[in-house]
Design a protein around this motif. Sequence first.
Motif, short mmCIF file in Angstrom:
data_model
loop_
_atom_site.label_atom_id
_atom_site.label_comp_id
_atom_site.label_asym_id
_atom_site.label_seq_id
_atom_site.Cartn_x
_atom_site.Cartn_y
_atom_site.Cartn_z
N GLU A 108 0.84 -1.21 0.00
CA GLU A 108 0.00 0.00 0.00
C GLU A 108 0.88 1.26 0.00
O GLU A 108 0.68 2.18 0.78
N ALA A 109 1.87 1.27 -0.89
CA ALA A 109 2.87 2.34 -0.90
C ALA A 109 2.27 3.72 -1.12
O ALA A 109 2.85 4.73 -0.70
N HIS A 110 1.09 3.80 -1.74
CA HIS A 110 0.46 5.10 -1.97
C HIS A 110 0.09 5.81 -0.67
O HIS A 110 -0.15 7.01 -0.67
N ASN A 111 0.04 5.07 0.44
CA ASN A 111 -0.24 5.69 1.74
C ASN A 111 0.95 6.47 2.28
O ASN A 111 0.78 7.40 3.07
N TYR A 112 2.17 6.10 1.87
CA TYR A 112 3.37 6.67 2.48
C TYR A 112 4.10 7.66 1.59
O TYR A 112 4.78 8.56 2.08
N VAL A 113 3.99 7.46 0.28
CA VAL A 113 4.60 8.41 -0.65
C VAL A 113 3.52 8.86 -1.64
O VAL A 113 3.60 8.57 -2.83
N PRO A 114 2.49 9.54 -1.14
CA PRO A 114 1.36 9.93 -2.00
C PRO A 114 1.78 10.94 -3.06
O PRO A 114 2.82 11.59 -2.95
N SER A 115 0.95 11.05 -4.09
CA SER A 115 1.26 11.95 -5.20
C SER A 115 1.26 13.41 -4.76
O SER A 115 2.00 14.23 -5.30
N GLU A 116 0.43 13.73 -3.74
CA GLU A 116 0.45 15.09 -3.23
C GLU A 116 1.67 15.28 -2.32
O GLU A 116 2.13 14.33 -1.68
N GLU A 117 2.18 16.49 -2.29
CA GLU A 117 3.39 16.79 -1.50
C GLU A 117 3.01 16.94 -0.03
O GLU A 117 2.25 17.82 0.34
N THR A 118 3.51 16.05 0.83
CA THR A 118 3.28 16.15 2.26
C THR A 118 4.63 16.05 2.97
O THR A 118 5.57 15.43 2.44
N PRO A 119 4.75 16.61 4.16
CA PRO A 119 6.02 16.52 4.89
C PRO A 119 6.48 15.07 5.11
O PRO A 119 7.66 14.76 4.94
#
Length: 510
Positions: free
Chosen positions: A383-394
């Motif tokens: 479920e890698a999209h939970n940790y390196v999502p397409s939106e920029e988060t800290p």
Amino acid sequence: MKELLGIVTSLKESPSTTEVWVKLKEKEKARKGEFVVIEDARKKDTLYLGRIVETTNESMVLKHPDSVIAIEKMNINPEEYVKGAISSPELFFSLAKVSLIYQLENNTVKSVDIAPTDGSKVYVADTQIISRCLGLASISEGLHIGELYSNPNVKVILNCDRICGGHVCIFGQTWSGKSYLAGVLVEEVVKKGIPVIVFDHVGEYSAMSESVEGGKGLKTKIFTPGKDLKIDPYDLLSYPEILNALGITEAQFNLLTDAMNEAKLNGKEGIDALDWLFERIKVKKKKGDSEDVSRLYVIGRRYGYSTATVDGLRWKLHRLIKLGIFGQRYDVRELVKKEQLTIIDLSKVNKDIATLFVADILYKLLEARKNNLVLPTVTVLEEAHNYVPSEETPSSVMIRDLIRGARHWGIGVWLISQRPAGIHRDAINIANTHILLRLKGTDLEYVKTFASLTKEEVAEIPNLPDGVALVTGPIIRGGQGLKVIVRERRTKHGGHSISFLKAVNEDSKT
């Protein structure tokens, strides 16, 4: 014995250095995607490896120079003439279009720089030639993931160091077989003695401790955040980005840093530091009386922080304490053992806490590798999209930085997701190998901007059968895409979906 498919012909086009047409001996023997080898008719020491990209059935009935004359003499229409010509097999034939991949000259693999000779014989490629030309590994040095879809007798064995040392993306829709394939790779890596850490969201990898035959499977150890794994409060100071994602502002983080430093000066470690900060102490007021306030409040006011900042930090720390994540710092060396599959069970924690532990483990693992305290390790991020999502988060920025740095210190990261369009492009860009199962829509459009795919492969991906994957990237010589039938697992697969009919029928019996 070699199986003759046909000969190179100029019936359609003359042979070139990119492709040739082959007149087939039997049309049923040639399959689209199949690898073939061409023995040059003139240069006996030269072979060509190619792949069938198209097959056609041709008729020379109406193209034949005598056809028009015959039709006029017989006073019949073309349809009747064609029907009568079926008994003349020389007028009907099948062709295969072959894309040339490599040229073998004096046992040296090179790019094609001389076109094959017209009339050269074409055979089904054998295992040795395919494996050698495509750079597949030997079973002792590689990871056996399955067989070639086009040539099922050829085992696809990927170079172990490249798969483990470089990052890998495994993408596919639900039920396409991505987690099953990940399990196959895990089996192969652990069999080589290499430690593997899996961040598991639904508890499916624990089944790998059993073989499909009912005996012992892989040596596994399961750790649950908040139960087996605790975070030292002082470790929070290393993750301002993650704390920001948990709602702790920059001012609150600065206050936490100052307060924890004071706790350390007073000999307080671990969870005792938080207890010390929350301890109520008497403070004299201006009028001479006193009041009970937390030591955190006293420190915060002394450093000039506002009451709102102190109260906000206190409330958020209380929330984290209730989640049970704080305690004695774990030793990352316990997670990394030779021939062991370590499972971080994230199925019972929320996304924010899971993100915190993913970052914490990657950070500690990276530091341990820099100091040569643990073996090189593979980490699997489901479920890698939970940790390196397409939106920029800290938190995304921090984990991407950890992933990027991991490669240089012997930590391989495998990103697994059914939603590749939800993963930040920087994370996908640093992956050397892309293994794609069935994908459609925006996910396929997103992936094709990163993976090296031909138009034909892009068209095939939405229709890949369950358990068939396309392997792309420099792991295959020349970046060739290989369609692979994933081999059967040796250990149990815990990712099976619930059977509604079975559950209902069993319930009705009771």
